[in-house]
Write an enzyme that holds these catalytic residues in place. Structure first.
Site, PDB file in Angstrom:
ATOM      1  N   PRO A   2       0.828  -1.200   0.000  1.00 39.05           N
ATOM      2  CG  PRO A   2      -0.817  -1.596   1.585  1.00 39.05           C
ATOM      3  CD  PRO A   2       0.517  -2.098   1.117  1.00 39.05           C
ATOM      4  CD  GLU A   3       3.161   2.619  -4.453  1.00 39.74           C
ATOM      5  OE1 GLU A   3       3.281   3.765  -4.921  1.00 39.74           O
ATOM      6  OE2 GLU A   3       3.472   1.596  -5.105  1.00 39.74           O
ATOM      7  CE  LYS A  50       5.570   3.964   0.250  1.00 40.96           C
ATOM      8  NZ  LYS A  50       6.490   3.021  -0.407  1.00 40.96           N
ATOM      9  NE  ARG A 295      10.490  -2.642  -4.165  1.00 39.50           N
ATOM     10  CZ  ARG A 295       9.427  -1.903  -3.858  1.00 39.50           C
ATOM     11  NH1 ARG A 295       9.587  -0.789  -3.167  1.00 39.50           N
ATOM     12  NH2 ARG A 295       8.229  -2.276  -4.222  1.00 39.50           N
TER      13      ARG A 295
END
Length: 319
Positions: A2-3, A50, A295
């Site tokens: 979740p950003e 976040k 990433r």
């Protein structure tokens, strides 16, 4: 994971219960004693990057100011409840999934300065007045519903359910709205200075000191929108290109938040795609600073060409 836009929506769900007293608790978490939350009043809900922060007080305490709506870009709200920052990130701010904040713990949960910090990891979420149901069978073939980490039942009859998140008590939330891309106080100058560094822009964009709330999906999408190769060193880009990249970050994050608040999906152009919108083949790689978290990154070599350095060679990654 979740950003920022997702966590803002979680804040909106939690804010519906501000002012209400917890009547019953449940959940599988062992990070906190869930029984400590029983009979406490939810006083406030704030989001910083976040992380979601929930303030709890004894039921008899007067209700303080609450955050009834998420802070949108361009709206007035600082999101701070105390000038003191008692939580500090660890060495590698790019590792937002693994980042833990070292918080001072209040003496008594529900006493003065009792905030519950919630970090949603890779797959965390919050639901209001409903439980998550299994959408498919697990590896053993069982249709088992997800197990909540925390359930808060309020005296009104409503309830909040927390899934796949980490929780800990803090005496005060992290408060740096100047780094939050969805805050009205976001500091463009500081963000641009960070982007000008001689390091790949895809590293800088995930640095939560300057782009709090910006995660891997936003990173991929805005680099495509700005037509910038992810491994381009910021020092090789024109100021106008960096300004455009920053504009894309703010606009995309705001648009994504608005779509979430309308319960609508947002069409991604490059993230997890095999072709870009123009039909070009998309490449995929795993990038990150040396010794830090890597990433997955998607880019179009034609729409996002590599930038040449001063000696006529494509820019390379310096660890």
């Amino acid at each position: 994971m979740p950003e920022g836009p997702s966590v803002r929506k979680f804040q909106l769900l939690a804010s519906r219960f501000v002012g209400q007293v917890v009547a019953k608790v449940g959940g599988s978490t062992r990070k906190i004693n869930v029984d400590d939350l029983k009979s406490l009043r939810l006083q406030d809900a704030q989001v910083h990057g976040k992380n979601l922060f929930l303030a709890f007080v004894a039921a008899g305490c007067p209700l303080g100011p609450s955050t009834d709506n998420p802070v949108l870009q361009g709206e007035a709200a600082s999101g701070t409840s105390s000038p003191a920052q008692v939580c500090a990130p660890q060495t590698h701010p790019e590792e937002e999934e693994l980042q833990e904040l070292q918080c001072s713990t209040p003496d008594v949960p529900g006493g003065p300065g009792s905030w519950l910090r919630v970090h949603f990891g890779l797959f965390g979420s919050i639901r209001a007045n409903e439980f998550s149901r299994a959408s498919q069978a697990n590896k053993r073939g069982d249709w088992k519903d997800p197990t909540p980490r925390l359930v808060l039942h309020f005296e009104s009859g409503g309830f909040l359910v927390f899934y796949n998140c980490r929780m800990q008590w803090c005496s005060s939330p992290v408060a740096d709205p100047m780094s939050d891309i969805l805050s009205a106080e976001f500091h463009r100058g500081r963000a641009l200075d960070a982007l000008r560094a001689p390091r790949p822009v895809c590293y800088t964009l995930l640095d939560q000191r300057y782009f709090s709330g910006l995660g891997n999906i936003i990173k991929n999408e805005i680099l495509y929108l700005a037509k910038i190769h992810p491994l381009t060193q910021g020092s090789l880009l024109a100021s106008s290109d960096l300004e455009h990249l920053l504009d894309c970050a703010i606009q995309f994050s705001s648009d994504w938040l608005q779509s979430k608040l309308r319960d609508e999906g947002l069409h991604f152009q490059i993230y997890q795609k095999e072709q870009c919108p123009l039909g070009h083949a998309v490449m995929k790689g795993t990038f990150g600073p040396s010794g830090s978290y890597k990433r997955l990154t998607w880019w179009c070599p034609q729409c996002q060409p590599a930038v040449l350095s001063g000696v006529g060679e494509p820019t390379t990654v310096t660890e």
